[in-house]
Design an enzyme around this catalytic site. Sequence first.
Site, PDB file in Angstrom:
ATOM      1  CE  LYS A 178      -3.671  12.149  -8.315  1.00  0.00           C
ATOM      2  NZ  LYS A 178      -2.820  12.210  -7.106  1.00  0.00           N
ATOM      3  N   GLY A 231      -4.951   1.553  -7.340  1.00  0.00           N
ATOM      4  CA  GLY A 231      -5.390   2.183  -6.092  1.00  0.00           C
ATOM      5  C   GLY A 231      -6.526   1.392  -5.481  1.00  0.00           C
ATOM      6  CB  THR A 233     -11.997  -1.800  -4.599  1.00  0.00           C
ATOM      7  OG1 THR A 233     -10.960  -2.790  -4.709  1.00  0.00           O
ATOM      8  CG2 THR A 233     -13.245  -2.310  -5.287  1.00  0.00           C
ATOM      9  CB  THR A 235     -10.288   5.273  -6.132  1.00  0.00           C
ATOM     10  OG1 THR A 235     -10.110   5.483  -4.738  1.00  0.00           O
ATOM     11  CG2 THR A 235      -9.938   6.528  -6.888  1.00  0.00           C
ATOM     12  CD  GLU A 253      -3.629  -4.345 -12.383  1.00  0.00           C
ATOM     13  OE1 GLU A 253      -3.754  -5.179 -11.475  1.00  0.00           O
ATOM     14  OE2 GLU A 253      -3.684  -4.646 -13.592  1.00  0.00           O
ATOM     15  CB  CYS A 287      -1.850  -4.602  -3.693  1.00  0.00           C
ATOM     16  SG  CYS A 287      -0.554  -4.826  -4.917  1.00  0.00           S
ATOM     17  CD  GLU A 389      -6.900  -3.254   0.215  1.00  0.00           C
ATOM     18  OE1 GLU A 389      -7.524  -2.243  -0.164  1.00  0.00           O
ATOM     19  OE2 GLU A 389      -5.973  -3.768  -0.441  1.00  0.00           O
TER      20      GLU A 389
HETATM   21  P1  NAD Z   1      -6.566   5.589  -3.680  1.00  0.00           P
HETATM   22  O1  NAD Z   1      -7.576   4.915  -4.536  1.00  0.00           O
HETATM   23  O2  NAD Z   1      -7.046   6.441  -2.586  1.00  0.00           O
HETATM   24  O3  NAD Z   1      -5.608   6.522  -4.557  1.00  0.00           O
HETATM   25  C1  NAD Z   1      -4.840   6.019  -5.625  1.00  0.00           C
HETATM   26  C2  NAD Z   1      -4.519   7.159  -6.577  1.00  0.00           C
HETATM   27  O4  NAD Z   1      -5.743   7.602  -7.150  1.00  0.00           O
HETATM   28  C3  NAD Z   1      -3.891   8.378  -5.920  1.00  0.00           C
HETATM   29  O5  NAD Z   1      -2.959   8.955  -6.797  1.00  0.00           O
HETATM   30  C4  NAD Z   1      -5.075   9.297  -5.737  1.00  0.00           C
HETATM   31  O6  NAD Z   1      -4.725  10.650  -5.677  1.00  0.00           O
HETATM   32  C5  NAD Z   1      -5.888   9.009  -6.985  1.00  0.00           C
HETATM   33  N1  NAD Z   1      -7.312   9.299  -6.894  1.00  0.00           N
HETATM   34  C6  NAD Z   1      -8.103   9.271  -5.797  1.00  0.00           C
HETATM   35  N2  NAD Z   1      -9.360   9.651  -6.126  1.00  0.00           N
HETATM   36  C7  NAD Z   1      -9.355   9.895  -7.458  1.00  0.00           C
HETATM   37  C8  NAD Z   1     -10.347  10.316  -8.387  1.00  0.00           C
HETATM   38  N3  NAD Z   1     -11.605  10.570  -8.015  1.00  0.00           N
HETATM   39  N4  NAD Z   1      -9.992  10.470  -9.668  1.00  0.00           N
HETATM   40  C9  NAD Z   1      -8.735  10.206 -10.074  1.00  0.00           C
HETATM   41  N5  NAD Z   1      -7.751   9.840  -9.235  1.00  0.00           N
HETATM   42  C10 NAD Z   1      -8.058   9.668  -7.942  1.00  0.00           C
HETATM   43  O7  NAD Z   1      -5.625   4.431  -3.146  1.00  0.00           O
HETATM   44  P2  NAD Z   1      -4.414   4.556  -2.121  1.00  0.00           P
HETATM   45  O8  NAD Z   1      -4.959   4.702  -0.746  1.00  0.00           O
HETATM   46  O9  NAD Z   1      -3.444   5.569  -2.635  1.00  0.00           O
HETATM   47  O10 NAD Z   1      -3.725   3.130  -2.287  1.00  0.00           O
HETATM   48  C11 NAD Z   1      -4.066   2.007  -1.559  1.00  0.00           C
HETATM   49  C12 NAD Z   1      -4.907   1.061  -2.388  1.00  0.00           C
HETATM   50  O11 NAD Z   1      -4.211   0.686  -3.577  1.00  0.00           O
HETATM   51  C13 NAD Z   1      -5.199  -0.253  -1.680  1.00  0.00           C
HETATM   52  O12 NAD Z   1      -6.541  -0.583  -1.880  1.00  0.00           O
HETATM   53  C14 NAD Z   1      -4.304  -1.250  -2.394  1.00  0.00           C
HETATM   54  O13 NAD Z   1      -4.743  -2.585  -2.362  1.00  0.00           O
HETATM   55  C15 NAD Z   1      -4.309  -0.710  -3.770  1.00  0.00           C
HETATM   56  N6  NAD Z   1      -3.175  -1.206  -4.544  1.00  0.00           N
HETATM   57  C16 NAD Z   1      -3.417  -2.110  -5.539  1.00  0.00           C
HETATM   58  C17 NAD Z   1      -2.361  -2.612  -6.270  1.00  0.00           C
HETATM   59  C18 NAD Z   1      -2.578  -3.612  -7.388  1.00  0.00           C
HETATM   60  O14 NAD Z   1      -1.664  -3.824  -8.161  1.00  0.00           O
HETATM   61  N7  NAD Z   1      -3.742  -4.202  -7.514  1.00  0.00           N
HETATM   62  C19 NAD Z   1      -1.063  -2.190  -5.990  1.00  0.00           C
HETATM   63  C20 NAD Z   1      -0.863  -1.279  -4.958  1.00  0.00           C
HETATM   64  C21 NAD Z   1      -1.931  -0.777  -4.245  1.00  0.00           C
END
Ligand code: NAD
Length: 486
Positions: A178, A231, A233, A235, A253, A287, A389
């Site tokens: 997804k 995504g 923290t 979530t 991650e 990130c 963040e």
């Molecule tokens: P997010 O957590 O909102 O969403 C990430 C993904 O998870 C999306 O596909 C979203 O639809 C899905 N999701 C959301 N809620 C869910 C649930 N309840 N169940 C299953 N899936 C769910 O994050 P975002 O806003 O898309 O991304 C930004 C974040 O990602 C920032 O915190 C960033 O630091 C982090 N990030 C981390 C890395 C790493 O490698 N550590 C890399 C890139 C981004």
Amino acid sequence: MALQLSNTIKNYINGELIEPVGKKWLDNYNPATGEVYGQLPDSDEHDVNMAVSAAEEAFPAWSALSKLQRSDYLKKIADLILANLDELAMAESIDNGKPYWLAKKVDIPRAAENFSFFSTAILQWKDEANHMDGNYVNYTLHQPLGAVACISPWNLPLYLFTWKIAPALVTGNCVVAKPSEITPMTAFLLSQICIQAGLPKGVLNIVHGLGTKAGDALISHSNIQAISFTGGTKTGAYIAAKAAPIFKKLSLELGGKNPNIIFEDCDYDKMLSTTLRSSFENQGQICLCGSRILVQRSIYEKFKTDFVAAVKALKVGDPLQDDSKMGAIVSKQHYEKIVSCIQLAEDEGGVILCGGSPLQLDGRCAEGWFIAPTVIENLGPHCRTNQEEIFGPVVTLQAFDTEEEALALANASSYGLAATIWTTNMAKANRMAAGVESGIIWLNCWLVRDLRTPFGGMKNSGVGREGGVHALEFFTETKNICIPLH
Ligand code: NAD
């Protein structure tokens, strides 16, 4: 065959591009113009159930292929990504707001490299054998898990999506993936590429939709054996709470608040130009960007003057223009969050040295979501601005006197993803690298990636490591077999 650049995105389930069962759709926005330019499926548990069933049906045949056969499919996909570089880079830029040149130089080539890297990594991966005093020998098998979930964010859409999918597939799993609902387009184009590559049906399934609906149905599905998630923290914590009691394998991650530590004895020019990139590349939405810049007091004023002058010269503009160093913020919601974070920094006593406000562009980007790169000083390590963040073009400056103080400031965070350290004294650099609580450390460089290395964070930045054998191990069950020799 050319990709179908349709603005109506479909799910990719059991080898076919199909509409969501519930016939519900979400709007897809172009952040540079603020306009809706297409629709994506608002999938629910019915679509997810179909995708998981397709993955389970495909699993026996896919996992029975030889490593070389699976490797060949991945190579074909990598080649097709590169053959469609321009179209994919344009799609990524329109969907995400990032500069087209950046998508073409970094995002899309890296997506191809993810497939080509794992297509060869699997062929080099060795099992273990342990000889016990001449009486017994143990050997290990790495067996695929079955149907697994890969969930990725919007900041590096195809790059991070494929970083998970490639190792999952090559180890013999079937995948339900997804992408972020905010940037679904290149995942849709990847579906078409997989069809062109002849990937057997059901081996990869891509379900589009909201995290709280399609995502939730996916992580809750009892037949999903592992979840690889990148995504936020919050979530990640939610997913861990749901998945841990049913013993799914988890790789998380998550977010970061990375320190960029600058000592007076650094290579100043290299540090300055790299710090500009590590602060604002991809609008600060990586990130691994350094958002807390820690500078030794003896060079603080000089750094501040030079850095602010360089930041003011960065062109924020139409992502389709080659001279735009920065493009649009990915969504209206994220843009509003960043603006409110800047307001909070001011309320906390922060002094805005440059930027600090949204930018109104002319022409086709007049309604787009742009923010000037922002540098803030006069804030201590424990205020919300230096703890939470922001994930946008906003950095803070803090001064330190000694190495001990630098280390304490660097570690004054609940996150521990990445850190950058600038000094020509390698003994000090290595001492600092050992002391900083981060999974990834760059000494005198930034964002240099060898795909064999472990990638992941400490503390609230996640659990587990991706990359190289770490990813291959995550997507397999390790089995030990013990045999007597007599
Ligand atoms: P997010 O957590 O909102 O969403 C990430 C993904 O998870 C999306 O596909 C979203 O639809 C899905 N999701 C959301 N809620 C869910 C649930 N309840 N169940 C299953 N899936 C769910 O994050 P975002 O806003 O898309 O991304 C930004 C974040 O990602 C920032 O915190 C960033 O630091 C982090 N990030 C981390 C890395 C790493 O490698 N550590 C890399 C890139 C981004």
